[in-house]
Design a protein around this motif. Structure first.
Motif, short mmCIF file in Angstrom:
data_model
loop_
_atom_site.label_atom_id
_atom_site.label_comp_id
_atom_site.label_asym_id
_atom_site.label_seq_id
_atom_site.Cartn_x
_atom_site.Cartn_y
_atom_site.Cartn_z
N GLN A 204 3.13 -3.28 2.01
CA GLN A 204 2.85 -4.67 2.40
C GLN A 204 1.83 -4.71 3.52
O GLN A 204 1.93 -3.95 4.50
N ASP A 205 0.86 -5.57 3.35
CA ASP A 205 -0.14 -5.77 4.39
C ASP A 205 0.53 -6.48 5.56
O ASP A 205 1.02 -7.61 5.41
N PRO A 206 0.59 -5.90 6.75
CA PRO A 206 1.30 -6.52 7.89
C PRO A 206 0.69 -7.82 8.37
O PRO A 206 1.38 -8.67 8.96
N SER A 207 -0.59 -8.01 8.12
CA SER A 207 -1.25 -9.23 8.62
C SER A 207 -1.13 -10.39 7.64
O SER A 207 -0.97 -11.54 8.06
N THR A 208 -1.20 -10.11 6.34
CA THR A 208 -1.15 -11.20 5.34
C THR A 208 0.19 -11.31 4.64
O THR A 208 0.51 -12.34 4.03
N GLY A 209 0.98 -10.21 4.68
CA GLY A 209 2.25 -10.22 3.99
C GLY A 209 2.13 -9.96 2.50
O GLY A 209 3.13 -9.94 1.77
N ALA A 210 0.89 -9.74 2.02
CA ALA A 210 0.67 -9.48 0.59
C ALA A 210 1.23 -8.11 0.23
O ALA A 210 1.13 -7.14 0.98
N VAL A 211 1.84 -8.03 -0.96
CA VAL A 211 2.43 -6.79 -1.45
C VAL A 211 1.48 -6.14 -2.46
O VAL A 211 0.99 -6.81 -3.39
N TYR A 212 1.21 -4.89 -2.27
CA TYR A 212 0.31 -4.16 -3.16
C TYR A 212 1.08 -3.02 -3.84
O TYR A 212 2.02 -2.45 -3.27
N LEU A 213 0.67 -2.73 -5.07
CA LEU A 213 1.27 -1.62 -5.83
C LEU A 213 0.25 -0.49 -5.97
O LEU A 213 -0.92 -0.74 -6.28
N GLU A 214 0.72 0.73 -5.76
CA GLU A 214 -0.15 1.90 -5.92
C GLU A 214 0.42 2.81 -7.01
O GLU A 214 1.59 3.18 -6.96
N LYS A 215 -0.42 3.13 -7.98
CA LYS A 215 0.03 4.03 -9.05
C LYS A 215 0.22 5.44 -8.51
O LYS A 215 -0.61 5.95 -7.75
N LEU A 216 1.32 6.07 -8.91
CA LEU A 216 1.59 7.45 -8.53
C LEU A 216 1.37 8.34 -9.75
O LEU A 216 1.96 8.11 -10.81
N TRP A 217 0.49 9.33 -9.61
CA TRP A 217 0.12 10.21 -10.72
C TRP A 217 0.72 11.60 -10.52
O TRP A 217 0.74 12.14 -9.41
N ASP A 218 1.22 12.18 -11.62
CA ASP A 218 1.60 13.60 -11.63
C ASP A 218 0.37 14.40 -12.03
O ASP A 218 -0.45 13.96 -12.85
N GLU A 219 0.24 15.57 -11.45
CA GLU A 219 -0.98 16.36 -11.64
C GLU A 219 -0.65 17.82 -11.98
O GLU A 219 0.18 18.44 -11.32
N GLU A 220 -1.28 18.35 -13.01
CA GLU A 220 -1.16 19.75 -13.38
C GLU A 220 -2.55 20.35 -13.48
O GLU A 220 -3.46 19.73 -14.04
#
Length: 352
Positions: free
Chosen positions: A70-86
């Protein structure tokens, strides 16, 4: 080029996360309509921007595998993709020691290579059991086969090759190998590092350092006349030592080499770092030259039990670590010595 795609991955050659050029990419997407989830796979051919090492990389993302912030200044919630790597070849967990190629025993090198391969796939159980096997082999090479492991360790201590303090350090390493072999126990990544540090240190001290010290002795110029020294050129390989050999020793080597080459049209010569390998279907003679000691040594593929050994010239090295292949070591100091052992050289050739 400005339009080239660059991403950051671990480089097996540089041993750190580096920027990589993406030379090729294939993308695949799968959708599960019942659950409403997706699986995205990226297959990349990546080239390290630093060392140019090329690797195949598979990155996968499951649609529900995300992190929120969450952006502390705007309160907007963001999603980040988590990738597995080989990464292929797999990331090297532990690089082989710099002295790995100087191990004077083929079996030790083979066992060590298997250990490093098992580490790449996370097989700590196999690496632990392999480390116990390395100690077994080290015992055989230094004090001979004593029938069982405890007797071998005691022989190492009795002959002054292992101090009481070192044996106490080695004890939990041995216990770890036994637990891996008989109780299916596998150590953590940190624990296997301790095991390998201990075993490799012992092998290096008992087997590698004595041989490298012998090579160092050859590299240090002698006070005696007759040894050629080229300024700025260290004598570190067998070819260097041949070039720097005193006249009479070079004559012995040249005559031995002529004899070995003349045994057949199918004889080939393969220079190694520490010795010259003369080969037919396999090595039948491994030749080393020692300028300071004024001797030429040749290792033959003969069973020492079938040969009448001359104590001052020959040695059974089946349980002694040495550079080159062959169970019979012959030390040659003169042309007369060479003539005396020529039948054995021919026998080794015939057996190859």
């Amino acid at each position: 080029m400005a339009n080239e795609t660059i991403e950051k991955f671990f480089c097996n050659e540089c041993k750190r996360h580096n920027r990589h050029f993406i030379r090729a990419e294939h993308k695949n997407e799968e959708h599960d309509y019942r659950s409403g989830t997706d699986l995205t796979s990226r297959y990349l051919i990546a080239e390290c921007c630093g060392c140019e090492h090329v690797a195949l990389i598979r990155k996968t993302h499951f649609s529900e595998n995300v992190d929120q912030f969450q952006d502390p200044s705007t309160g907007a919630v963001y999603l980040e993709k988590l990738w597995d790597e080989e990464i292929y070849p797999p990331v090297t967990y532990r690089a082989s020691p710099t002295w790995f190629d100087d191990l004077p025993d083929d079996t030790l090198r083979a066992i060590s290579a298997e250990i490093y391969k098992s580490l790449q796939s996370g097989s700590y159980y196999l690496a632990t059991f392999g480390s116990r096997t390395l100690i077994d082999r080290l015992i055989v090479l230094t004090v001979g086969d004593k029938g069982n492991f405890p007797r071998g360790l005691q022989a190492l201590q009795d002959e002054g090759k292992l101090s009481l303090h070192e044996r106490e350090i080695l004890s939990p390493i041995v216990d770890a190998g036994n637990a891996a072999a008989h109780r299916g126990w596998a150590p953590t990544k940190e624990q296997i590092a301790v095991i390998l540090d201990t075993v490799e240190g012992l092998i290096h001290r008992l087997l590698v350092l004595p041989k490298l010290a012998e090579e160092l002795e050859e590299a240090v110029p002698s006070r005696n006349a007759g040894v050629k020294v080229v300024a700025g050129k260290p004598v570190v390989t067998v070819n260097d030592k041949i070039d720097a050999a005193p006249k009479h020793l070079r004559a012995i080597y040249d005559e031995l080499s002529r004899m070995l080459r003349g045994l057949g049209d199918d004889v080939t010569v393969h220079p190694q770092k520490h010795y010259m390998a003369f080969r037919r279907n396999r090595n039948f003679a491994s030749v080393q030259i020692y300028n300071q000691k004024r001797v030429v040594r040749v290792y033959l593929n003969l069973d020492p039990d079938t040969v009448e050994l001359y104590p001052t010239m020959m040695r059974d090295v089946r349980q002694i670590g040495h550079f080159g292949t062959g169970d019979l070591e012959i030390t040659i100091k003169s042309m007369e010595d060479l003539k005396k052992v020529s039948p054995m050289i021919i026998a080794s050739f015939d057996a190859s």
